[in-house]
Design an enzyme around this catalytic site. Sequence first.
Site: not given
Ligand code: HGA
Length: 610
Positions: A2, A27, A74, A98-99, A483, A487, A490, A506, A605
């Site tokens: 986020c 991000r 995110w 964020n977190g 790698e 790629k 992703e 194998h 990211k």
């Molecule tokens: N846990 C929060 C923030 C998510 C976050 O930091 N993502 O990188 C949420 O789910 O909204």
Amino acid sequence: MCGIVGAIAGRDVVPVLVEGLKRLEYRGYDSSGIAVLNGVEVRRVRRIGRVAEMEAAALEKGVAGQLGIGHTRWATHGGVTEANAHPHISQGVSLVHNGIIENHEEQRERLRGLGYVFESQTDTEVIAHLIHHHLSHGSADVLAALQAAVKELTGAYALAVISAAEPERLVVARMGCPLLVGLGEGENFVASDVSAIIQATRRVIFLEEGDTAELTRDGVQVFGEDNAPVQREQHLSDVSLASLELGPYRHFMQKEIHEQPRALADTIDAVINAGSFDASLFGANAEAVLSGITGIKILACGTSYYAGSTAKYWIESIAGLPCDVEIASEYRYRQAFADPRHLVVTISQSGETLDTMEALKYAKSLGHTHTLSICNVQESAIPRASELVCYTRAGAEIGVASTKAFTTQLAALFQLTVVLGKLHGKVNAEQEVDYLEQLRQLPGSVQHALNLEPQIAAWAERFATKANALFLGRGLHYPIALEGALKLKEITYIHAEAYPAGELKHGPLALVDEAMPVVVIAPNDSLLEKVKSNMQEVRARGGELFVFADQDSNFSASEGVHVIRTPRNVGVLSPIVHTIPVQMLAYHAALARGTDVDKPRNLAKSVTVE
Ligand code: HGA
């Protein structure tokens, strides 16, 4: 992950927030939102999808104000819905996060008991209510309430908070997730990444773990974990605006693939200029530390793990030291054996990768005192927590799928290898000159590989229709096959696997039939004849081969065997050169499939969550 941005100014901050969020969108990009205070009224706009949609809604509603916060999400807790998008509000307290709050369930129960009603499934909403609870139970202001609330949280957070009752301040907190303050003239900013505010100021303060801070229009005061005022150093960011713009390219990934000759030249510049591999590259104390160690332990995730896996081949064969590479998220949760004479090397583009950071902390707790980090972002958390540091000089990497960060990590790891080889008596003066010459030629060879783009784009058209792909390599090129498969996964969502070519028989050979494209990295090295036999095994089962072979491999195309000639063999640096074609293959296959190259689904990211 986020992105957070916030501003307090004498002008309308909405344009600052929106531009910042657009720069942070790489991000996290499932939803976004802003909350802006104008006088005493908070106005919030949230939308799922891209920042541009949220911006249009904000314009339509005429949202404006001189204090505000914004977020690109995110999702970790709760689906991608408008109700789960940030900012979250609890009666005048608005916040972005964020977190991950680990004790959110327990706090939610408690707050429900206190009468709070939850409107989202996020862990974040508990923080808004908790701050409001403290504000209405004795905290003098929103800063004190924030400081009280974070003491009750476990987990990781970067937070920016505004309160409708206090239009003169923006308060923030950091634990486990990056957050920095930007210093302007009569205005101040906060962001999770300097790119979000670089258009407004280059003067920044990186907050430290446990810090809180209060921003007013005229000043910033930072407080340490004990809530006592602290002074934190100011830095002048060297992130260039050009590195954040697309320029003539269609995608950041394409731009970043093409920037690799320059990024590599910048990363090896100090060694080339000095004409020697000097331990001081890794810090003033590096010679003493690196001469005393007896082995290497590399900890990393994703693409960085593959850089580490390549380095294992170099370190054991060139420096003669045992080297073990491990995925950070596995290492941090197992009872690992620690030899304090081993150097722990962490690799992370952002320098904030949570799993890698936690693995580093765990290694230290087990008794490892010698640590070195290879990162691309100055002053980020992992280098700050490491004894020795080597910054790659790739410039800002915006594309979610890492490209130039990977090849510059390889260049840095190669430099580390030769330094170790010298200090441990395995690389003599003549060999050093030879390695120096190989390194000097590297940017040119990478440029040659980039010139293969039209041929690779033609291959990619055929890949675009496939459901699966296999990548094969041996020795130093096995991690490059890994790698390449990563790629492709992703950004095209084609299922791809990589194997050391000798492993095919194998098991994975069972997957091979006419529908399975098999990419082979086959430079002219000591394993070439073995690889050729493995390729016969594929052909015999009808598999179609796509071979990257250097000028010296003597390969020619035949029925079911397509060959692209990569530049002349560059010896031990060949994995770096052979990364370029697999990056371009994935990029062009994604173009042909019409996926969102820079923002692939479900990814983001700077992985700052577990
Ligand atoms: N846990 C929060 C923030 C998510 C976050 O930091 N993502 O990188 C949420 O789910 O909204």
